[in-house]
Design a protein around this motif. Structure first.
Motif, PDB file in Angstrom:
ATOM      1  N   GLU A  21     -33.475 -23.336  -2.256  1.00  0.00           N
ATOM      2  CA  GLU A  21     -33.964 -24.609  -1.702  1.00  0.00           C
ATOM      3  C   GLU A  21     -33.803 -25.734  -2.718  1.00  0.00           C
ATOM      4  OE1 GLU A  21     -37.656 -24.744   0.845  1.00  0.00           O
ATOM      5  OE2 GLU A  21     -37.929 -22.793  -0.114  1.00  0.00           O
ATOM      6  N   LYS A  22     -34.241 -25.462  -3.951  1.00  0.00           N
ATOM      7  CA  LYS A  22     -34.195 -26.485  -4.994  1.00  0.00           C
ATOM      8  C   LYS A  22     -32.759 -26.811  -5.407  1.00  0.00           C
ATOM      9  CE  LYS A  22     -38.674 -26.214  -7.248  1.00  0.00           C
ATOM     10  NZ  LYS A  22     -39.337 -26.245  -8.571  1.00  0.00           N
ATOM     11  N   ALA A  23     -31.907 -25.791  -5.417  1.00  0.00           N
ATOM     12  CA  ALA A  23     -30.536 -25.981  -5.887  1.00  0.00           C
ATOM     13  C   ALA A  23     -29.760 -26.947  -5.012  1.00  0.00           C
ATOM     14  CB  ALA A  23     -29.825 -24.634  -5.959  1.00  0.00           C
ATOM     15  N   PHE A  24     -30.075 -26.977  -3.715  1.00  0.00           N
ATOM     16  CA  PHE A  24     -29.252 -27.758  -2.787  1.00  0.00           C
ATOM     17  C   PHE A  24     -30.036 -28.847  -2.052  1.00  0.00           C
ATOM     18  CE2 PHE A  24     -27.510 -23.437  -3.128  1.00  0.00           C
ATOM     19  CZ  PHE A  24     -26.295 -23.745  -3.732  1.00  0.00           C
ATOM     20  N   TRP A  25     -31.303 -29.006  -2.366  1.00  0.00           N
ATOM     21  CA  TRP A  25     -32.117 -30.039  -1.730  1.00  0.00           C
ATOM     22  C   TRP A  25     -31.527 -31.423  -1.990  1.00  0.00           C
ATOM     23  CZ3 TRP A  25     -36.046 -29.986   1.622  1.00  0.00           C
ATOM     24  CH2 TRP A  25     -36.777 -31.166   1.787  1.00  0.00           C
ATOM     25  N   PRO A  26     -31.511 -32.332  -0.991  1.00  0.00           N
ATOM     26  CA  PRO A  26     -32.124 -32.222   0.343  1.00  0.00           C
ATOM     27  C   PRO A  26     -31.224 -31.624   1.417  1.00  0.00           C
ATOM     28  CG  PRO A  26     -31.329 -34.442   0.009  1.00  0.00           C
ATOM     29  CD  PRO A  26     -31.008 -33.691  -1.250  1.00  0.00           C
ATOM     30  N   ALA A  27     -30.054 -31.162   1.030  1.00  0.00           N
ATOM     31  CA  ALA A  27     -29.181 -30.503   2.007  1.00  0.00           C
ATOM     32  C   ALA A  27     -29.747 -29.123   2.351  1.00  0.00           C
ATOM     33  CB  ALA A  27     -27.772 -30.356   1.438  1.00  0.00           C
ATOM     34  N   PRO A  28     -29.401 -28.574   3.501  1.00  0.00           N
ATOM     35  CA  PRO A  28     -29.840 -27.214   3.829  1.00  0.00           C
ATOM     36  C   PRO A  28     -29.145 -26.199   2.936  1.00  0.00           C
ATOM     37  CG  PRO A  28     -28.288 -28.013   5.472  1.00  0.00           C
ATOM     38  CD  PRO A  28     -28.601 -29.183   4.589  1.00  0.00           C
ATOM     39  N   ILE A  29     -29.696 -25.011   2.854  1.00  0.00           N
ATOM     40  CA  ILE A  29     -29.077 -23.936   2.082  1.00  0.00           C
ATOM     41  C   ILE A  29     -27.708 -23.643   2.685  1.00  0.00           C
ATOM     42  CG2 ILE A  29     -29.283 -21.503   1.414  1.00  0.00           C
ATOM     43  CD1 ILE A  29     -32.333 -21.872   1.534  1.00  0.00           C
ATOM     44  N   PRO A  30     -26.642 -23.680   1.896  1.00  0.00           N
ATOM     45  CA  PRO A  30     -25.285 -23.646   2.457  1.00  0.00           C
ATOM     46  C   PRO A  30     -24.717 -22.250   2.702  1.00  0.00           C
ATOM     47  CG  PRO A  30     -25.166 -24.017   0.111  1.00  0.00           C
ATOM     48  CD  PRO A  30     -26.632 -23.963   0.451  1.00  0.00           C
ATOM     49  N   PHE A  31     -25.569 -21.265   2.821  1.00  0.00           N
ATOM     50  CA  PHE A  31     -25.085 -19.922   3.117  1.00  0.00           C
ATOM     51  C   PHE A  31     -26.165 -19.175   3.915  1.00  0.00           C
ATOM     52  CE2 PHE A  31     -26.057 -20.440  -1.473  1.00  0.00           C
ATOM     53  CZ  PHE A  31     -27.326 -19.893  -1.508  1.00  0.00           C
ATOM     54  N   PRO A  32     -25.775 -18.148   4.661  1.00  0.00           N
ATOM     55  CA  PRO A  32     -26.741 -17.414   5.481  1.00  0.00           C
ATOM     56  C   PRO A  32     -27.602 -16.462   4.650  1.00  0.00           C
ATOM     57  CG  PRO A  32     -24.581 -16.431   5.703  1.00  0.00           C
ATOM     58  CD  PRO A  32     -24.402 -17.666   4.862  1.00  0.00           C
ATOM     59  N   LEU A  33     -28.695 -16.024   5.251  1.00  0.00           N
ATOM     60  CA  LEU A  33     -29.542 -14.974   4.686  1.00  0.00           C
ATOM     61  C   LEU A  33     -29.188 -13.669   5.389  1.00  0.00           C
ATOM     62  CD1 LEU A  33     -32.986 -16.843   4.878  1.00  0.00           C
ATOM     63  CD2 LEU A  33     -31.130 -17.163   3.221  1.00  0.00           C
ATOM     64  N   MET A  34     -29.250 -12.566   4.654  1.00  0.00           N
ATOM     65  CA  MET A  34     -28.975 -11.275   5.279  1.00  0.00           C
ATOM     66  C   MET A  34     -30.015 -10.254   4.850  1.00  0.00           C
ATOM     67  SD  MET A  34     -25.534  -8.881   5.480  1.00  0.00           S
ATOM     68  CE  MET A  34     -25.365  -8.552   3.733  1.00  0.00           C
ATOM     69  N   HIS A  35     -30.485  -9.471   5.828  1.00  0.00           N
ATOM     70  CA  HIS A  35     -31.412  -8.377   5.548  1.00  0.00           C
ATOM     71  C   HIS A  35     -30.828  -7.080   6.072  1.00  0.00           C
ATOM     72  CE1 HIS A  35     -35.445  -6.177   6.321  1.00  0.00           C
ATOM     73  NE2 HIS A  35     -34.998  -5.921   5.101  1.00  0.00           N
ATOM     74  N   VAL A  36     -30.773  -6.069   5.204  1.00  0.00           N
ATOM     75  CA  VAL A  36     -30.370  -4.736   5.626  1.00  0.00           C
ATOM     76  C   VAL A  36     -31.632  -4.032   6.102  1.00  0.00           C
ATOM     77  CG1 VAL A  36     -29.242  -2.590   4.978  1.00  0.00           C
ATOM     78  CG2 VAL A  36     -28.504  -4.734   3.947  1.00  0.00           C
ATOM     79  N   ASP A  37     -31.774  -3.918   7.403  1.00  0.00           N
ATOM     80  CA  ASP A  37     -33.007  -3.478   8.050  1.00  0.00           C
ATOM     81  C   ASP A  37     -32.935  -1.984   8.357  1.00  0.00           C
ATOM     82  OD1 ASP A  37     -35.275  -3.141   9.541  1.00  0.00           O
ATOM     83  OD2 ASP A  37     -34.827  -4.721  10.995  1.00  0.00           O
ATOM     84  N   THR A  38     -33.808  -1.211   7.684  1.00  0.00           N
ATOM     85  CA  THR A  38     -33.827   0.233   7.943  1.00  0.00           C
ATOM     86  C   THR A  38     -34.486   0.564   9.273  1.00  0.00           C
ATOM     87  OG1 THR A  38     -35.969   0.627   6.870  1.00  0.00           O
ATOM     88  CG2 THR A  38     -33.997   0.680   5.462  1.00  0.00           C
ATOM     89  N   GLY A  39     -35.260  -0.366   9.811  1.00  0.00           N
ATOM     90  CA  GLY A  39     -36.036  -0.071  11.017  1.00  0.00           C
ATOM     91  C   GLY A  39     -37.365   0.581  10.701  1.00  0.00           C
ATOM     92  N   HIS A  40     -37.568   0.930   9.427  1.00  0.00           N
ATOM     93  CA  HIS A  40     -38.812   1.558   8.972  1.00  0.00           C
ATOM     94  C   HIS A  40     -39.484   0.642   7.953  1.00  0.00           C
ATOM     95  CE1 HIS A  40     -37.133   5.859   9.972  1.00  0.00           C
ATOM     96  NE2 HIS A  40     -37.330   5.104  11.046  1.00  0.00           N
ATOM     97  N   ASN A  41     -39.808  -0.543   8.391  1.00  0.00           N
ATOM     98  CA  ASN A  41     -40.342  -1.557   7.493  1.00  0.00           C
ATOM     99  C   ASN A  41     -41.821  -1.824   7.766  1.00  0.00           C
ATOM    100  OD1 ASN A  41     -37.730  -2.540   6.172  1.00  0.00           O
ATOM    101  ND2 ASN A  41     -37.251  -2.759   8.342  1.00  0.00           N
ATOM    102  N   PHE A  42     -42.447  -2.517   6.821  1.00  0.00           N
ATOM    103  CA  PHE A  42     -43.818  -2.967   7.017  1.00  0.00           C
ATOM    104  C   PHE A  42     -43.801  -4.173   7.966  1.00  0.00           C
ATOM    105  CE2 PHE A  42     -43.910  -0.828   2.915  1.00  0.00           C
ATOM    106  CZ  PHE A  42     -45.042  -0.043   3.024  1.00  0.00           C
ATOM    107  N   THR A  43     -44.625  -4.113   8.990  1.00  0.00           N
ATOM    108  CA  THR A  43     -44.647  -5.154  10.019  1.00  0.00           C
ATOM    109  C   THR A  43     -44.903  -6.533   9.419  1.00  0.00           C
ATOM    110  OG1 THR A  43     -45.490  -3.557  11.616  1.00  0.00           O
ATOM    111  CG2 THR A  43     -45.719  -5.881  12.171  1.00  0.00           C
ATOM    112  N   GLU A  44     -45.831  -6.603   8.445  1.00  0.00           N
ATOM    113  CA  GLU A  44     -46.186  -7.884   7.858  1.00  0.00           C
ATOM    114  C   GLU A  44     -44.982  -8.555   7.191  1.00  0.00           C
ATOM    115  OE1 GLU A  44     -49.690  -5.049   6.822  1.00  0.00           O
ATOM    116  OE2 GLU A  44     -47.545  -4.910   7.244  1.00  0.00           O
ATOM    117  N   VAL A  45     -44.119  -7.731   6.596  1.00  0.00           N
ATOM    118  CA  VAL A  45     -42.974  -8.272   5.871  1.00  0.00           C
ATOM    119  C   VAL A  45     -41.907  -8.786   6.834  1.00  0.00           C
ATOM    120  CG1 VAL A  45     -41.161  -7.752   4.195  1.00  0.00           C
ATOM    121  CG2 VAL A  45     -43.439  -6.743   3.922  1.00  0.00           C
ATOM    122  N   ILE A  46     -41.649  -8.045   7.908  1.00  0.00           N
ATOM    123  CA  ILE A  46     -40.644  -8.474   8.885  1.00  0.00           C
ATOM    124  C   ILE A  46     -41.087  -9.760   9.577  1.00  0.00           C
ATOM    125  CG2 ILE A  46     -39.461  -7.852  11.020  1.00  0.00           C
ATOM    126  CD1 ILE A  46     -38.476  -6.405   8.500  1.00  0.00           C
TER     127      ILE A  46
END
Length: 304
Positions: free
Chosen positions: A50-75
């Motif tokens: 956020e700080k590196a590219f402010w005020p522009a949006p973050i210029p790349f996507p986020l990716m999560h490798v989802d095992t399907g066995h995660n803590f609900t609060e975190v997802i």
């Protein structure tokens, strides 16, 4: 005479280094992405972005490798935070890899999907043609990770070879790769767990509730407190206990242990960490209770 203090704090130095690394990647690579699980390290990495590219949006996507066995609060936190930033979230599903026959699900008492993430991650990198992948690994976590460069070269099979890494002189990074190869980038390499929490306190960053002390049903296995979950098979002698615990790290519920703790604020967590002698992963990750050689083998497979 007016006197000014030009002293730069440790956190300021670490933040500036991480911002420089992120801007370097954005300038040098065509299709970077940031691994975002909703854990504290990736949350700090996201704030740096956020700080590196402010005020522009973050210029790349986020990716999560989802095992399907995660803590609900975190997802829930992961999805909400990505939406707040207007960031594109790519979810690479281990379940999809299983359904496609790319990996075979483990069975038995110690079954876990944690190792299966490697294939899912490498498939997602290839499918999306990512040439740089930001990870939140830190060198203080364990010995195998301490050998990583900031720019960690991976061959066209996604494998890490310690003999094939590039020299890093000061803050000069070699970003040259051929098609099919990629670089894992670790902006938090020089941070410690205590630095992460100090930064969270300074920046007043929101984190998932399971990092704070709460009451949860757990059971003991191999000296660790694992959560009661539909994804874990308990033996008859592994009785449930209701305890006040928190998590120092988050990951697949089948291999991430809790620690007994009454720390309910960031300040209390910092006080707790300052006197501990066990690394977070050594204390709470069953999959990391292995030899250094075993950890290096897993890195060479392509996940770390």
């Amino acid at each position: 005479m007016l006197q000014r203090d030009y002293t730069t704090s440790q956190l300021d130095v670490l933040e500036a280094e991480a911002i420089h690394i992120m801007r370097e990647v954005a300038a040098e690579f065509e299709r970077p992405c940031l691994l975002f699980s909703g854990g504290k390290d990736s949350i700090v990495m996201l704030r740096i972005a956020e700080k590196a590219f402010w005020p522009a949006p973050i210029p790349f996507p986020l990716m999560h490798v989802d095992t399907g066995h995660n803590f609900t609060e975190v997802i829930e936190f992961r999805d909400r935070r990505a939406a707040e930033l207007g960031a594109r979230l790519v979810v690479a599903s281990v379940q999809d890899s299983i359904d496609a026959g790319r990996v075979v699900e483990e069975t038995g008492r110690r079954a876990s999907r944690n190792r299966l993430q490697t294939t899912t991650l490498l498939d997602a990198i290839e499918e999306n043609e990512y040439d740089a992948v930001f990870g939140g690994a830190r060198r203080d976590e364990e010995k195998a990770r301490a050998k990583e460069r900031v720019f960690s070269f991976r061959d066209d099979f996604g494998q890490w070879d310690p003999k094939n890494q590039r020299p890093e002189l000061w803050n000069l990074y070699n970003a040259r790769i051929r098609k099919g190869e990629h670089i894992r980038v670790f902006p938090l390499s020089n941070w410690t767990e205590l630095d992460i929490w100090d930064y969270i306190r300074r920046e007043e960053i929101e984190i998932p509730s399971i990092y704070f002390a709460h009451t949860r049903k757990v059971f003991e296995r191999d000296g660790m407190l694992l959560a009661d979950s539909e994804f874990i098979t308990r033996d008859e002698e592994e009785s449930l206990l209701e305890m006040t615990v928190r998590y120092r790290t988050v990951g697949d519920v089948t291999c991430t242990g809790a620690v007994q703790s009454g720390a309910a604020t960031v300040e209390e967590i910092i006080e707790e960490i300052a006197v501990t002698r066990i690394t977070e992963r050594g204390a709470t990750r069953a999959d990391d209770r292995a030899s250094e050689a075993s950890m290096e083998d897993r890195k060479k497979e392509g996940y770390f």
